[in-house]
Design a protein around this motif. Structure first.
Motif, PDB file in Angstrom:
ATOM      1  N   ALA A   9       0.828  -1.203   0.000  1.00  0.00           N
ATOM      2  CA  ALA A   9       0.000   0.000   0.000  1.00  0.00           C
ATOM      3  C   ALA A   9       0.867   1.259   0.000  1.00  0.00           C
ATOM      4  CB  ALA A   9      -0.927  -0.006   1.210  1.00  0.00           C
ATOM      5  N   ALA A  10       1.876   1.268   0.852  1.00  0.00           N
ATOM      6  CA  ALA A  10       2.744   2.446   0.926  1.00  0.00           C
ATOM      7  C   ALA A  10       3.489   2.666  -0.386  1.00  0.00           C
ATOM      8  CB  ALA A  10       3.729   2.282   2.075  1.00  0.00           C
ATOM      9  N   SER A  11       3.961   1.573  -1.004  1.00  0.00           N
ATOM     10  CA  SER A  11       4.736   1.706  -2.243  1.00  0.00           C
ATOM     11  C   SER A  11       3.882   2.163  -3.415  1.00  0.00           C
ATOM     12  CB  SER A  11       5.402   0.366  -2.584  1.00  0.00           C
ATOM     13  OG  SER A  11       4.433  -0.602  -2.978  1.00  0.00           O
ATOM     14  N   ARG A  12       2.582   1.920  -3.325  1.00  0.00           N
ATOM     15  CA  ARG A  12       1.688   2.297  -4.423  1.00  0.00           C
ATOM     16  C   ARG A  12       0.909   3.581  -4.146  1.00  0.00           C
ATOM     17  NH1 ARG A  12      -0.792  -3.412  -6.776  1.00  0.00           N
ATOM     18  NH2 ARG A  12       1.238  -4.419  -7.166  1.00  0.00           N
ATOM     19  N   GLY A  13       1.248   4.230  -3.050  1.00  0.00           N
ATOM     20  CA  GLY A  13       0.621   5.511  -2.763  1.00  0.00           C
ATOM     21  C   GLY A  13      -0.700   5.427  -2.026  1.00  0.00           C
ATOM     22  N   LEU A  14      -1.089   4.242  -1.588  1.00  0.00           N
ATOM     23  CA  LEU A  14      -2.317   4.096  -0.802  1.00  0.00           C
ATOM     24  C   LEU A  14      -1.952   4.275   0.676  1.00  0.00           C
ATOM     25  CD1 LEU A  14      -5.366   3.460  -0.866  1.00  0.00           C
ATOM     26  CD2 LEU A  14      -4.777   1.043  -0.559  1.00  0.00           C
ATOM     27  N   ARG A  15      -1.631   5.478   1.038  1.00  0.00           N
ATOM     28  CA  ARG A  15      -1.158   5.753   2.397  1.00  0.00           C
ATOM     29  C   ARG A  15      -2.351   6.121   3.285  1.00  0.00           C
ATOM     30  NH1 ARG A  15       4.211   5.712   2.600  1.00  0.00           N
ATOM     31  NH2 ARG A  15       4.221   6.690   4.655  1.00  0.00           N
ATOM     32  N   VAL A  16      -3.095   5.076   3.646  1.00  0.00           N
ATOM     33  CA  VAL A  16      -4.282   5.238   4.489  1.00  0.00           C
ATOM     34  C   VAL A  16      -4.060   4.461   5.779  1.00  0.00           C
ATOM     35  CG1 VAL A  16      -5.822   5.533   2.497  1.00  0.00           C
ATOM     36  CG2 VAL A  16      -5.438   3.238   3.462  1.00  0.00           C
ATOM     37  N   PRO A  17      -4.783   4.800   6.853  1.00  0.00           N
ATOM     38  CA  PRO A  17      -4.624   4.049   8.105  1.00  0.00           C
ATOM     39  C   PRO A  17      -4.967   2.571   7.923  1.00  0.00           C
ATOM     40  CG  PRO A  17      -5.910   6.054   8.442  1.00  0.00           C
ATOM     41  CD  PRO A  17      -5.783   5.873   6.973  1.00  0.00           C
ATOM     42  N   VAL A  18      -4.170   1.719   8.578  1.00  0.00           N
ATOM     43  CA  VAL A  18      -4.406   0.273   8.586  1.00  0.00           C
ATOM     44  C   VAL A  18      -4.556  -0.149  10.039  1.00  0.00           C
ATOM     45  CG1 VAL A  18      -3.467  -2.007   8.034  1.00  0.00           C
ATOM     46  CG2 VAL A  18      -3.042  -0.066   6.485  1.00  0.00           C
ATOM     47  N   VAL A  19      -5.628  -0.880  10.343  1.00  0.00           N
ATOM     48  CA  VAL A  19      -5.852  -1.363  11.712  1.00  0.00           C
ATOM     49  C   VAL A  19      -5.952  -2.879  11.686  1.00  0.00           C
ATOM     50  CG1 VAL A  19      -7.237  -1.210  13.800  1.00  0.00           C
ATOM     51  CG2 VAL A  19      -7.098   0.761  12.264  1.00  0.00           C
ATOM     52  N   SER A  20      -5.128  -3.520  12.506  1.00  0.00           N
ATOM     53  CA  SER A  20      -5.048  -4.978  12.527  1.00  0.00           C
ATOM     54  C   SER A  20      -5.623  -5.550  13.815  1.00  0.00           C
ATOM     55  CB  SER A  20      -3.583  -5.415  12.403  1.00  0.00           C
ATOM     56  OG  SER A  20      -3.434  -6.803  12.640  1.00  0.00           O
ATOM     57  N   SER A  21      -6.141  -6.770  13.732  1.00  0.00           N
ATOM     58  CA  SER A  21      -6.415  -7.562  14.922  1.00  0.00           C
ATOM     59  C   SER A  21      -5.066  -7.948  15.534  1.00  0.00           C
ATOM     60  CB  SER A  21      -7.190  -8.834  14.563  1.00  0.00           C
ATOM     61  OG  SER A  21      -8.386  -8.528  13.868  1.00  0.00           O
ATOM     62  N   ALA A  22      -5.056  -8.271  16.822  1.00  0.00           N
ATOM     63  CA  ALA A  22      -3.807  -8.581  17.514  1.00  0.00           C
ATOM     64  C   ALA A  22      -3.000  -9.709  16.863  1.00  0.00           C
ATOM     65  CB  ALA A  22      -4.090  -8.906  18.979  1.00  0.00           C
ATOM     66  N   PRO A  23      -3.632 -10.803  16.355  1.00  0.00           N
ATOM     67  CA  PRO A  23      -2.827 -11.875  15.755  1.00  0.00           C
ATOM     68  C   PRO A  23      -2.115 -11.459  14.473  1.00  0.00           C
ATOM     69  CG  PRO A  23      -5.001 -12.684  16.378  1.00  0.00           C
ATOM     70  CD  PRO A  23      -5.055 -11.201  16.476  1.00  0.00           C
ATOM     71  N   GLY A  24      -2.407 -10.269  13.960  1.00  0.00           N
ATOM     72  CA  GLY A  24      -1.814  -9.828  12.703  1.00  0.00           C
ATOM     73  C   GLY A  24      -0.491  -9.115  12.846  1.00  0.00           C
ATOM     74  N   PHE A  25       0.034  -9.035  14.065  1.00  0.00           N
ATOM     75  CA  PHE A  25       1.309  -8.332  14.252  1.00  0.00           C
ATOM     76  C   PHE A  25       2.286  -9.204  15.023  1.00  0.00           C
ATOM     77  CE2 PHE A  25       4.312  -5.729  16.593  1.00  0.00           C
ATOM     78  CZ  PHE A  25       4.780  -4.871  15.608  1.00  0.00           C
ATOM     79  N   ALA A  26       3.554  -9.113  14.654  1.00  0.00           N
ATOM     80  CA  ALA A  26       4.644  -9.742  15.399  1.00  0.00           C
ATOM     81  C   ALA A  26       5.808  -8.763  15.406  1.00  0.00           C
ATOM     82  CB  ALA A  26       5.065 -11.058  14.753  1.00  0.00           C
ATOM     83  N   PRO A  27       6.561  -8.667  16.498  1.00  0.00           N
ATOM     84  CA  PRO A  27       7.641  -7.679  16.570  1.00  0.00           C
ATOM     85  C   PRO A  27       8.722  -7.890  15.530  1.00  0.00           C
ATOM     86  CG  PRO A  27       7.725  -9.195  18.437  1.00  0.00           C
ATOM     87  CD  PRO A  27       6.423  -9.415  17.751  1.00  0.00           C
ATOM     88  N   GLN A  28       8.849  -9.122  15.024  1.00  0.00           N
ATOM     89  CA  GLN A  28       9.847  -9.397  13.993  1.00  0.00           C
ATOM     90  C   GLN A  28       9.609  -8.566  12.731  1.00  0.00           C
ATOM     91  OE1 GLN A  28       8.202 -11.666  15.737  1.00  0.00           O
ATOM     92  NE2 GLN A  28       9.716 -12.968  16.752  1.00  0.00           N
TER      93      GLN A  28
END
Length: 425
Positions: free
Chosen positions: A263-282
């Motif tokens: 999204a960022a590389s294509r210019g779609l710079r909009v807010p993204v909100v994830s459920s908790a399982p969708g993120f890892a510190p890695q």
């Protein structure tokens, strides 16, 4: 260990005499009650998974599939809890043992693993995956096996032996839509994308986003994906063409990274909100890190592991000491919290005189304000409702422990009561 209870047989008089002689010779005071449980020497009723000196718990986890990172964190955190508990004398005079089975996020493997360990454990403080829990529901209920899924689908509510810890996926997405309308300028008539896994996880999350969007006058543009989809270029193109002003994602870390990066590389710079399982510190060490830092927020029933809560700070320090080099992520907090809650239930059951499975479930359902100091108190007394109704909003920070920091502290999910009423009416 074989904990299969003695059963009546046609030769009962002969067996009874033999047992009487054996008990007299050994001084053992255990006594079968004819209901699948036994009376221990300490006066506590026991059953499968409970011996004179051990108390066995089971974990059906993912160590080789899409949630392998999460599974490792949860397993290690729960083993740390068991070691700490045993160092303090165990529970009910018994040492905790945790039997771990890897299902690799495969339903059939999970069913086989459950059959393998069910005869020898008293409860399950960890089962990763809504599809796995859904496939096991009938067996879990039949066995009165208190189970804490590492899954938060509302479809898992309503079962006496199954406890979703915290909010459900639909409530999290309702909170996400609320966050977007309060802080990101979304207004009536706008479109929001929702990228979601097929199956229980994504379907339940979509229910929540669709309901909340309807209340706010927004339109959801859905994009269903599979757990094996790791390049979301096509989905980003579709959402960009639809003119979305924000994107929700209910998937895994790999999908979240792809979504934000593309999204960022294509210019779609909009807010993204994830459920908790969708993120890892890695993720904060990958090329997607700048996009995640700029665009992503996470809604979660639990605070960030970088939180200043004393219980979390103690847990993090202990985990880093026990597992040097291992990342401290949300799975550590989720797993440790689940183990702590299981400990509360087991201690209550012991105090009531029985560690039989059905009595452990009864002790659990009596908890109306279970508080481990690792988040918000939970109410387990109503099987039909989520145990928690409050969410945090977190944001990525590469320098923070766990890669996230709290942006908003726990607050009630707006409209949650109305939503839950609409589901039951």
């Amino acid at each position: 260990m074989n904990t299969t209870p003695l059963r009546h047989r046609t030769a009962w008089p002969v067996l009874a005499g033999a047992l009487a002689l054996l008990l007299a010779a050994t001084g053992c005071s255990s006594k079968a009650d004819g209901k699948g449980t036994t009376q221990g020497a300490d006066g506590v009723r026991t059953g499968p998974g409970v011996g004179a000196t051990t108390l066995r718990l089971g974990a059906l986890t993912d160590l080789t599939g899409p949630y392998a990172t999460l599974g490792k964190s949860i397993v290690q955190a729960q083993q740390m809890w068991a070691d700490e508990t045993n160092a303090q004398g165990g529970i009910c005079g018994r040492n905790i043992e945790i039997v771990v089975k890897d299902h690799g996020y495969d339903v059939q493997k999970a069913v086989t693993a459950y059959a393998d360990i069910a005869p020898d454990v008293v409860a399950l403080p960890q089962v990763i995956g809504s599809p796995m829990v859904a496939a096991l529901l009938d067996d879990i209920e039949r066995d009165h096996m208190l189970t804490f899924p590492q899954a938060w689908s509302a479809s898992l509510l309503g079962k006496d032996s199954v406890q979703v810890l915290g909010t459900t996926y639909d409530l999290d997405m309702i909170a996400a839509v609320d966050y977007l309308t309060r802080t990101k300028g979304l207004k009536k008539g706008d479109r929001i994308g929702h990228v979601y896994f097929e199956g229980e996880y994504g379907a339940n999350a979509l229910e929540g986003s669709t309901w909340a969007a309807g209340k706010a006058g927004l339109t959801v543009v859905p994009q269903k994906i599979k757990a094996t989809d790791t390049d979301l270029s096509a989905q980003v193109s579709a959402l960009q063409k639809a003119g979305v002003k924000a994107v929700l994602i209910s998937a895994g870390p790999a999908q979240t990274a792809s979504l934000a990066g593309v999204a960022a590389s294509r210019g779609l710079r909009v807010p993204v909100v994830s459920s908790a399982p969708g993120f890892a510190p890695q993720l904060m060490k990958t090329p997607a890190a700048p996009a995640l830092a700029a665009l992503l927020h996470v809604v979660s029933a639990a605070p960030a592991v970088s939180s200043d809560l004393p219980g979390i700070r103690r847990m993090v320090a202990a985990y880093q000491k026990k597992y040097p080099g291992s990342s401290v992520d949300s799975g550590v907090l989720s797993g440790y919290n689940a183990a702590e809650l299981m400990g509360i239930d087991l201690k209550a059951a012991c105090d009531a005189g029985s560690l039989a499975r059905e009595d452990v479930v009864k002790a659990h359902r009596a908890q109306k304000n279970a508080d481990t100091g690792l988040g918000t108190p939970l109410d387990f007394s109503d099987v039909s409702r989520p145990a928690g109704m409050r969410t945090y909003v977190l944001r990525p920070d590469a320098k923070a422990t766990g890669g996230l920091v709290n942006e908003e502290d726990a607050h009630p999910v707006p409209g949650a009561e109305e939503y839950l009423s609409s589901r039951t009416s």
